[in-house]
Design an enzyme around this catalytic site. Structure first.
Site, PDB file in Angstrom:
ATOM      1  CG  ASP A 194      40.753  49.418  15.972  1.00 27.25           C
ATOM      2  OD1 ASP A 194      41.542  48.761  16.668  1.00 27.25           O
ATOM      3  OD2 ASP A 194      39.925  50.203  16.463  1.00 27.25           O
ATOM      4  CE  LYS A 234      38.496  46.202  18.453  1.00 24.68           C
ATOM      5  NZ  LYS A 234      38.730  47.579  17.992  1.00 24.68           N
ATOM      6  CG  ASP A 281      41.863  36.441   5.930  1.00 23.51           C
ATOM      7  OD1 ASP A 281      42.551  36.537   4.903  1.00 23.51           O
ATOM      8  OD2 ASP A 281      40.714  35.949   5.945  1.00 23.51           O
ATOM      9  CE1 TYR A 341      40.183  33.767  10.186  1.00 28.78           C
ATOM     10  CE2 TYR A 341      40.054  32.623   8.090  1.00 28.78           C
ATOM     11  CZ  TYR A 341      40.049  33.792   8.815  1.00 28.78           C
ATOM     12  OH  TYR A 341      39.911  34.993   8.182  1.00 28.78           O
TER      13      TYR A 341
END
Ligand code: ATP
Length: 488
Positions: free
Chosen positions: A214, A181, A238, A134
């Site tokens: 995930d 991640k 988000d 972002y």
């Protein structure tokens, strides 16, 4: 209940916003005032009202000054601009006040039926709110290949992780998950994981657990009640924060806070819902729960609890706006629902409520980077545009750099090694990364040598960008390409 003369008076910047904003802001103001908190509402504009005045940032200087002075704001949703040159007012506020943490509690409310009702979901997602993808640093590197830089800093991670732990302590929670991640993005997402693991021992009463993002999404749907606080990076946050708010009843009841250094802006997660504007039909609960967060931030813990309980009693007794009403119910208007909440102030809900203590954030020492150890540049990645085959490109680069201080270690295409020695080539694009390393690793590359190298490559190819390969105290500050390890 009225405002008592001996109470602490809080000045709060109030922005009514656009669409359903004025209706839900009015509703919340009624409830907060009725709860007896001494708030001096400093009304300011932002969003549509500012754009109509020709203010391209969407936030007038007076509004910024008001927030700077009051340090607390409650805002309705702001319209996204349609014209050229106008910026999102939300982004302006986030950037100006560097609200580094976006805090989104997700809690099951009695009376709001969902497929997850009865599971006792009560978690908070703390999302880093400034960095990551972002930061908006994007480049079209060739006609067919674009890049977005994912920048993450230790300072950014530290701030949001400390916030998550401090919040857990203040709310009597027992665990914090850090969702990243890091298994794929070892240096960026990995930095958040590493920082989390370094900070966790400072909060011995809290169980700290890392989870791959995930798997976190999967577990959020499978067993959401296992989570208490989840801290995560901007992009991950988000997505999972929207997922999580969907578990408990959606936008009409989802509150949020944007927290910066000494400034906090409270808002609902939802947008302006223009189709509903002016109909007295919007659910004010989301912004009301944001106001509850705001009151806790202001130290008004009793009033916050009183409003929280009143809202829960109201919902549990079947008063619901259209978004959460059951099929056979006549939905309540915003105004009537608000009056019902006010009527229930002083009543206690049967639902378990958690303790809240003032949030204690450690004072972080500002430092521009890490303490500097031995940093060396041992090579450079040069990104070139080419329609050649990897073998032809490799040979060409090797010819061009003959006699320079570097050797071509490998070429990759979209992260997968394609030169030398590759059996199965992937589908290629015209965007190659050529990794060039110094002949003798005992000697670091100088800028002059790098510039000479790029100049040589530029004689034969179009290059788009270069990236130094740096080594920090013996640890490589770069990752290897897919397939590069097979070489070793
Ligand atoms: P924006 O462009 O400002 O994001 P939007 O309508 O596209 O507006 P949201 O306002 O976030 O997006 O909401 C999407 C839908 O969710 C709305 O159309 C509305 O049906 C519902 N909704 C959102 N907020 C509320 C609310 N407070 N009360 C009831 N329904 C709501």
């Amino acid at each position: 209940m009225g405002i008592l003369a001996d109470k602490r008076v809080h000045r709060v910047t109030l922005i009514e916003g656009d669409g359903i904003g004025p209706e839900v802001v009015r509703a919340v103001r009624r409830v907060v005032d009725a709860a007896g908190v001494a708030v001096l509402w400093d009304e300011q504009i932002a969003g549509g009202a500012a754009f109509r005045k020709g203010i391209a940032s969407g936030v007038p200087a007076e509004t910024l000054q008001s927030i700077r002075t009051n340090r607390v704001a409650l805002k309705g949703p702001l319209a996204t601009p349609v014209g050229d040159g106008e910026k999102s007012a939300n982004v302006t506020l986030r950037k100006v006040f560097e609200t580094y943490a976006n805090v989104r509690p997700v809690r099951e409310l009695a009376g709001v039926e969902t497929p997850f009702s009865g599971r006792g979901i009560d978690l908070v997602i703390v999302r880093e709110n400034v960095e990551d993808l972002y930061a908006g640093i994007e480049h079209q590197q060739t006609e067919g290949v674009a890049q977005c830089l994912k920048l993450m800093s230790r300072t950014g991670c530290e701030k949001v992780i400390h916030y998550a732990f401090a919040l857990a302590v203040a709310e009597g929670r027992k665990s914090v998950h850090c969702a990243t991640k890091a298994n794929i993005m070892k240096l960026t997402e990995g930095l958040m994981k590493k920082t989390f693991e370094e900070i966790a021992p400072q909060y011995p009463g809290i169980r700290a657990q890392h989870i791959i993002i995930d798997n976190c999404a999967h577990e959020l749907v499978r067993r959401p009640e296992q989570f208490e606080v989840i801290v995560t990076s901007n992009m991950n946050g988000d997505i999972v924060s929207d997922l999580a708010s969907g578990l408990t009843g959606g936008l009409g009841i989802a509150p949020a806070a944007n927290v910066g250094d000494g400034v906090a802006i409270f808002e609902a997660v939802h947008g302006t819902a223009p189709g509903m504007a002016g109909l007295d039909a919007a659910n004010p609960a989301a912004l009301l729960l944001s106001a509850v967060m705001m009151l806790r931030h202001l130290g008004e813990l009793e009033a916050a609890d009183a409003i929280d309980h009143a809202l829960q009693v109201t919902l549990a007794e079947g008063a619901r706006t259209a978004d959460i009403a059951r099929g056979d119910e006549i939905p309540m208007s915003t105004t009537d629902f608000t009056s019902a909440v006010i009527g229930n102030l002083g009543r206690r809900s049967a639902q378990r409520s958690r303790e809240h203590r003032p949030l204690a954030l450690p004072r972080l020492v500002r430092r521009p980077g890490q303490p500097r150890g031995a940093t060396r540049t041992i090579g450079v990645d040069v990104f070139v545009q080419s329609d050649l085959s990897p073998a032809a490109l490799g040979k060409s680069i090797e010819t061009l750099i003959a006699g320079a201080s570097f050797r071509l270690q490998m070429i990759s295409n979209r992260g997968t090694k394609v030169y030398p020695h590759v059996a199965d080539l992937p589908d290629l694009v015209d965007h190659f990364r050529c990794r060039l390393v110094v002949h003798d690793p005992a000697f670091a590359a100088t800028d002059a040598e790098i510039l000479d190298l790029v100049h040589r490559i530029g004689r034969g190819h179009v290059w788009m960008h270069i990236e130094k390969l740096r080594d920090y105290d013996g640890t490589p500050g770069f990752t290897r390409a897919q397939g590069e390890d097979a070489e070793r």
